[in-house]
Design a protein around this motif. Sequence first.
Motif, PDB file in Angstrom:
ATOM      1  N   ASP A   1     -10.603 -18.455 -11.563  1.00 36.80           N
ATOM      2  CA  ASP A   1      -9.364 -17.760 -11.228  1.00 36.80           C
ATOM      3  C   ASP A   1      -9.701 -16.541 -10.373  1.00 36.80           C
ATOM      4  OD1 ASP A   1      -7.075 -16.032 -11.315  1.00 36.80           O
ATOM      5  OD2 ASP A   1      -6.323 -17.172 -13.017  1.00 36.80           O
ATOM      6  N   VAL A   2      -9.275 -16.567  -9.116  1.00 35.40           N
ATOM      7  CA  VAL A   2      -9.631 -15.503  -8.185  1.00 35.40           C
ATOM      8  C   VAL A   2      -8.991 -14.180  -8.582  1.00 35.40           C
ATOM      9  CG1 VAL A   2      -9.456 -14.745  -5.787  1.00 35.40           C
ATOM     10  CG2 VAL A   2     -10.006 -17.114  -6.300  1.00 35.40           C
ATOM     11  N   ALA A   3      -7.750 -14.221  -9.078  1.00 36.78           N
ATOM     12  CA  ALA A   3      -7.006 -12.992  -9.350  1.00 36.78           C
ATOM     13  C   ALA A   3      -7.689 -12.133 -10.406  1.00 36.78           C
ATOM     14  CB  ALA A   3      -5.579 -13.332  -9.770  1.00 36.78           C
ATOM     15  N   ASN A   4      -8.133 -12.759 -11.496  1.00 36.47           N
ATOM     16  CA  ASN A   4      -8.744 -11.971 -12.556  1.00 36.47           C
ATOM     17  C   ASN A   4     -10.254 -12.162 -12.673  1.00 36.47           C
ATOM     18  OD1 ASN A   4      -9.058 -14.461 -13.893  1.00 36.47           O
ATOM     19  ND2 ASN A   4      -7.089 -14.235 -14.940  1.00 36.47           N
TER      20      ASN A   4
ATOM     21  N   ALA B   1      -3.345 -11.269   0.645  1.00 43.30           N
ATOM     22  CA  ALA B   1      -4.590 -11.518  -0.076  1.00 43.30           C
ATOM     23  C   ALA B   1      -5.697 -11.829   0.923  1.00 43.30           C
ATOM     24  CB  ALA B   1      -4.405 -12.689  -1.040  1.00 43.30           C
TER      25      ALA B   1
ATOM     26  N   GLN C   1      -5.610 -19.806  -5.170  1.00 45.85           N
ATOM     27  CA  GLN C   1      -5.854 -18.902  -6.286  1.00 45.85           C
ATOM     28  C   GLN C   1      -6.869 -19.435  -7.295  1.00 45.85           C
ATOM     29  OE1 GLN C   1      -4.482 -15.713  -6.409  1.00 45.85           O
ATOM     30  NE2 GLN C   1      -4.035 -16.405  -4.329  1.00 45.85           N
ATOM     31  N   THR C   2      -7.192 -20.717  -7.208  1.00 45.39           N
ATOM     32  CA  THR C   2      -8.123 -21.313  -8.166  1.00 45.39           C
ATOM     33  C   THR C   2      -9.157 -22.141  -7.420  1.00 45.39           C
ATOM     34  OG1 THR C   2      -6.360 -21.449  -9.824  1.00 45.39           O
ATOM     35  CG2 THR C   2      -8.353 -22.733 -10.241  1.00 45.39           C
TER      36      THR C   2
END
Length: 213
Positions: free
Chosen positions: A89-92, A26, A68-69
Motif C-alpha cells: 500500500d503506497v499511501a501508508n 501524487a 495505489q497498490t
Amino acid sequence: VPPTEPPTEVPTEAPPPTPEPTVPPAPLLLAFVDQNYHVCTIQVDGQSLACPSDSGEDSSPTWSPDGQTLAFIHREDTPPAPGQVMLYDVANGTTSVLPLEVTEEWILGTLGNLAWSPDGQHLLIDYGTGNVRGVHIVAVPTGQTVREMSVIGSAHWAPDGKRLAFSQRQELEVKHPDEIGDALSLAVWELGQEEPVVVLEGGRTLAQSNAII
C-alpha cells in the motif's frame, strides 16, 4: 420645501471567494526489482526510494489501476519457501500478504505473472513450468478464488475487467498428418460464467497462443 431624494445606495462589492487549497498530485512512481531481487519503488525524479521487502526474492511487480497498490510475488530463500502474493500500500507504506485459498505447494512454488483487472477488483495469478499455464482469478483483498482454469500461453483482461481472452487446448477428432498434438482454440470467459465460450475453433495448431481482447 423641495422634496428630498433618498440617498443613493453605493453598491458594495462582494469579497472574493476564498480559494480552496489544491491537493498536489501524487508523485509518479516506478516499480522495479533491484540487484538483490527485492522489489522497490522510486519517484520519476529520483527521490523517495522505498523497498517494501528486504529478504528473500521478489518478482513480477504490477501496479493496480489506481496506482495505489503494488502486487508482487515474494519467496523466502532460507529455507526455500513457496511463493506468496504481496500487496504494498503506497499511501501508508505497509505490505500485507494476499490470503490466497491456494494450498498446493507446487502451485505456490511456480507462481509466475500477475495481472490486475482494469477495475482493480480481481488479480490474475498464473503458475506452471511450461507453456501450459494454470490461472487463478482471485478477488482482492479477500484472496478468494473465483475461477481456476488452464490456458496456453497467457490470458488477457478486456478493458471492462469482466472478461478474459485466452487460448485453450482443443482435441482434434481427425488428426492431420502434418500436425503435432491438438489444436488451439480462442476462448473468452466472463466473470460469473460457468464455462468459457469458444469464439474460434482451431482446425490446426496455432502459431501464436496469446490472445488479447
